[in-house]
Design an enzyme around this catalytic site. Sequence first.
Site, short mmCIF file in Angstrom:
data_model
loop_
_atom_site.label_atom_id
_atom_site.label_comp_id
_atom_site.label_asym_id
_atom_site.label_seq_id
_atom_site.Cartn_x
_atom_site.Cartn_y
_atom_site.Cartn_z
N CYS A 174 -21.97 -48.61 -42.81
CA CYS A 174 -21.43 -47.26 -42.86
C CYS A 174 -20.01 -47.34 -42.32
O CYS A 174 -19.80 -47.42 -41.11
CB CYS A 174 -22.27 -46.30 -42.03
SG CYS A 174 -21.66 -44.60 -42.07
N GLU A 186 -20.30 -45.00 -49.60
CA GLU A 186 -20.59 -46.42 -49.72
C GLU A 186 -20.07 -46.90 -51.07
O GLU A 186 -20.04 -46.13 -52.04
CB GLU A 186 -22.10 -46.67 -49.59
CG GLU A 186 -22.46 -48.13 -49.39
CD GLU A 186 -21.72 -48.77 -48.22
OE1 GLU A 186 -20.66 -49.39 -48.47
OE2 GLU A 186 -22.18 -48.62 -47.07
#
Length: 335
Positions: A2, A127
Site C-alpha cells: 500500500c 494499487e
Amino acid sequence: MCGRTACSLGADNLRRACAYRDRRGRRRQPEWIQAERYRPSYNKGPQSSGPVLLSRRHLQQDADSSERVLMDMRWGLVPSWFKKDDPSKMQFNTSNCRSDTMLKKSSYKGALLKGKRCVVLADGFYEWQQHTGGKQPYFIYFPQTKDAMAEGKEGDEEWKGWRLLTMAGIFDCWEPPAGGEMLYTYTIITVDASKDVSFIHHRMPAILDGDEAIRKWLDFAEVPTQEAVKLIQPTENIVFHPVSTFVNSVRNNTPECLAPIELGAKKEVKATPSSKVMLGWLKNSQEGSPQKKENDLPRWTSQFIHSPSPKKTSADILQQWLGKEGEPATKKRKA
C-alpha cells in the site's frame, strides 16, 4: 502493498464518519488532536501526513482505553530508538510492514508489543497492476449498501457519507536527540492479497472490517498483542475500479485521481454527462470548498456503528454516487 491512498473528507466530516459505541454502548465521536494539521488529499503518498485512530490512553494514562482520538501522523514509521537528528536519514522504508515479520523486525516489534496499534483511515487505496504495456492503477475501497443512501434527518449528527477504509497500522513516537517536538509516525500492515485483487498485486493492506475488529485492534489494554494480531487477515469485502495514470504522480491531487475509466479506452476521464456529475460532486465534497453544500453530499451509513456491507450491492451504489446510469464502474474479477 500500500503505497498510495486517498482521504478527501474534511476534518469535521472525518470525525463524524468515525462515530463508534464506547464500552457502555454510548455513541461517541473521536476527539481530534490538532485537527488544524490535517489536510485532505486525493493522492497521498509516504512521508505525507494522514489521519489515524488510536486509543486515548496512549496520550492520557488514566483514560478509558476504549476511547478513541484522531491524529494526523506522518506516513513512514520512525522508531523511538532512532538516534540520528533527521528522520529522513533512515536507510530503510517503513511505509509498509509485513504481517509475517512485524514481531521480528526491531522497527516494529517494540512498538507493537507496547500496544501502539492504530487504524489508518482512507477513502481507499491505489494499487498498480504490472502488464506488458506498463502499469495500470486501480482504486480499491469498501463496498457500500443501498439502504445507506437514505438522506439523514436535519440536525442528525450521524454520518451518512462514504464508508472509510480502515487499515491496521502500528505507530511510534520519536523525540529528536537535541530535543524538540515529538514526531508521531505510522506504518500500514500488509498481508497476502485476497483472491479478488491478487491479479493486481500480490500484497494488500490488512483491512479491519467492522467496528468489533477496530475495537479489538485499538483497545490495547483489554486485547493483548497475541490476540490482536489474529485480526490481521486478507479480506474479500472490497471492490475496485481502474483509474487514469494521472494518479501516478503524487503531485496530482484532484478528483480525477480516483475517477473510474474504461479499460481499453484512452486512459483519461471520459467527458460524459455522468462523469461530469461525478467530478463535480468530488470537487465540491471536500470540506471547506466554497461550493460545498452539506445536503448535496451522497450518503452512506458508517461502518463504525453498523454491520459490514454486503459486497454485491456496491456497484449499484457507486453508480448512484457517480451519477452513472450506464455500465457499472466497479468490476470484480470472477474466480
